[in-house]
Design a protein around this motif. Sequence first.
Motif, PDB file in Angstrom:
ATOM      1  N   UNK A  13      32.157  44.543  47.291  1.00 46.25           N
ATOM      2  CA  UNK A  13      31.729  43.182  46.956  1.00 46.25           C
ATOM      3  C   UNK A  13      30.745  42.597  47.963  1.00 46.25           C
ATOM      4  N   UNK A  14      30.507  43.326  49.046  1.00 46.90           N
ATOM      5  CA  UNK A  14      29.624  42.866  50.120  1.00 46.90           C
ATOM      6  C   UNK A  14      30.131  41.572  50.746  1.00 46.90           C
ATOM      7  N   UNK A  15      31.448  41.430  50.809  1.00 51.38           N
ATOM      8  CA  UNK A  15      32.058  40.282  51.474  1.00 51.38           C
ATOM      9  C   UNK A  15      33.566  40.485  51.534  1.00 51.38           C
ATOM     10  N   UNK A  16      34.220  39.958  52.574  1.00 49.66           N
ATOM     11  CA  UNK A  16      35.678  39.962  52.580  1.00 49.66           C
ATOM     12  C   UNK A  16      36.190  38.756  51.794  1.00 49.66           C
ATOM     13  N   UNK A  17      37.166  38.966  50.946  1.00 51.58           N
ATOM     14  CA  UNK A  17      37.763  37.892  50.150  1.00 51.58           C
ATOM     15  C   UNK A  17      39.055  38.417  49.542  1.00 51.58           C
ATOM     16  N   UNK A  18      39.970  37.532  49.151  1.00 53.24           N
ATOM     17  CA  UNK A  18      41.190  37.995  48.486  1.00 53.24           C
ATOM     18  C   UNK A  18      40.850  38.805  47.239  1.00 53.24           C
ATOM     19  N   UNK A  19      41.573  39.907  47.040  1.00 51.13           N
ATOM     20  CA  UNK A  19      41.326  40.788  45.898  1.00 51.13           C
ATOM     21  C   UNK A  19      42.400  40.566  44.848  1.00 51.13           C
ATOM     22  N   UNK A  20      41.961  40.241  43.634  1.00 52.30           N
ATOM     23  CA  UNK A  20      42.869  40.035  42.518  1.00 52.30           C
ATOM     24  C   UNK A  20      42.576  41.100  41.465  1.00 52.30           C
ATOM     25  N   UNK A  21      43.604  41.816  41.047  1.00 52.24           N
ATOM     26  CA  UNK A  21      43.456  42.899  40.082  1.00 52.24           C
ATOM     27  C   UNK A  21      44.025  42.488  38.737  1.00 52.24           C
ATOM     28  N   UNK A  22      43.213  42.597  37.684  1.00 52.05           N
ATOM     29  CA  UNK A  22      43.694  42.390  36.321  1.00 52.05           C
ATOM     30  C   UNK A  22      43.787  43.745  35.631  1.00 52.05           C
ATOM     31  N   UNK A  23      44.958  44.045  35.082  1.00 53.88           N
ATOM     32  CA  UNK A  23      45.192  45.316  34.420  1.00 53.88           C
ATOM     33  C   UNK A  23      45.125  45.107  32.912  1.00 53.88           C
ATOM     34  N   UNK A  24      44.156  45.760  32.269  1.00 56.03           N
ATOM     35  CA  UNK A  24      44.005  45.631  30.834  1.00 56.03           C
ATOM     36  C   UNK A  24      43.198  44.411  30.448  1.00 56.03           C
ATOM     37  N   UNK A  25      41.890  44.463  30.672  1.00 54.21           N
ATOM     38  CA  UNK A  25      41.038  43.295  30.416  1.00 54.21           C
ATOM     39  C   UNK A  25      40.585  43.197  28.969  1.00 54.21           C
ATOM     40  N   UNK A  26      40.893  44.199  28.146  1.00 50.65           N
ATOM     41  CA  UNK A  26      40.557  44.132  26.729  1.00 50.65           C
ATOM     42  C   UNK A  26      39.064  43.942  26.503  1.00 50.65           C
ATOM     43  N   UNK A  27      38.714  42.962  25.679  1.00 52.51           N
ATOM     44  CA  UNK A  27      37.314  42.667  25.380  1.00 52.51           C
ATOM     45  C   UNK A  27      36.726  41.643  26.355  1.00 52.51           C
ATOM     46  N   UNK A  28      37.492  41.268  27.371  1.00 49.11           N
ATOM     47  CA  UNK A  28      36.948  40.460  28.453  1.00 49.11           C
ATOM     48  C   UNK A  28      36.850  38.978  28.206  1.00 49.11           C
ATOM     49  N   UNK A  29      37.407  38.504  27.097  1.00 50.50           N
ATOM     50  CA  UNK A  29      37.309  37.078  26.779  1.00 50.50           C
ATOM     51  C   UNK A  29      37.930  36.221  27.869  1.00 50.50           C
ATOM     52  N   UNK A  30      39.141  36.609  28.306  1.00 56.31           N
ATOM     53  CA  UNK A  30      39.829  35.875  29.366  1.00 56.31           C
ATOM     54  C   UNK A  30      39.268  36.226  30.737  1.00 56.31           C
ATOM     55  N   UNK A  31      39.072  37.500  30.987  1.00 56.00           N
ATOM     56  CA  UNK A  31      38.668  37.975  32.307  1.00 56.00           C
ATOM     57  C   UNK A  31      37.378  37.340  32.784  1.00 56.00           C
ATOM     58  N   UNK A  32      36.380  37.277  31.929  1.00 54.72           N
ATOM     59  CA  UNK A  32      35.089  36.722  32.329  1.00 54.72           C
ATOM     60  C   UNK A  32      35.227  35.262  32.728  1.00 54.72           C
TER      61      UNK A  32
END
Length: 231
Positions: free
Chosen positions: A55-74
Amino acid sequence: MESEQRPRMRSVVSYVQRGGRMTVAQQRAWDELWPSMGWKVSELPPGPIDFADWFARPAPVLLEIGSGMGETTSQLAAAAPEVNYVAVEVYEAGLGQLMLRAERLRVRNLRLLNGDAVVLLTEHIAPESLSGVRIFFPDPWPKKRHHKRRLVQPEFVALVASRLATGGTLHLATDWEHYAEQMLEVCSAEPALRNRHPDWAPRPGWRPVTKFESRAREEGRISRDLIFEKV
């Protein structure tokens, strides 16, 4: 490669590898955006991912498992620019659509992984390195004989817990009542986690309502959220 003793896990068939062609736009996203946004899990170098470098920066990392079509993730990534947001998904067309959504929203804090979340967590995520894990509406495998294929099982939850930093959260949501009860039972039995609520968490207003959740409401299914914290 990390030297700790990893949890022993059987191979979990927790998803269906969907076929079908990508749209022209989704293929364009793979051609133009994937090289800077994504990795295939099978092609990752050995050992834990250096997220600060990626990410070219330190920051908290949050992992989403199963993003589907990305409607929520984006939308969630766009709403939290201070977080290094990572999504893992097996469905290539879904990742293509997610890249298109992220491009429209000008999201810069999102990285994508294509492949098995179990392999990713076991081989490429360092222990106690994640600020949160989200699993929203995983495949419910509603038929009883298929329940063993569900992702949220004791061994998997133990693996997730081992990758969370102290105070990190595991947030789950499903609209299938029996699966919600299984999630509650499995997560409550994991000694490294504690439920932030007596049972179900209030539905967070920041989690977008997808068309699938709207359809579940129309069909009489109630969505339930669970939020567990690493102790």
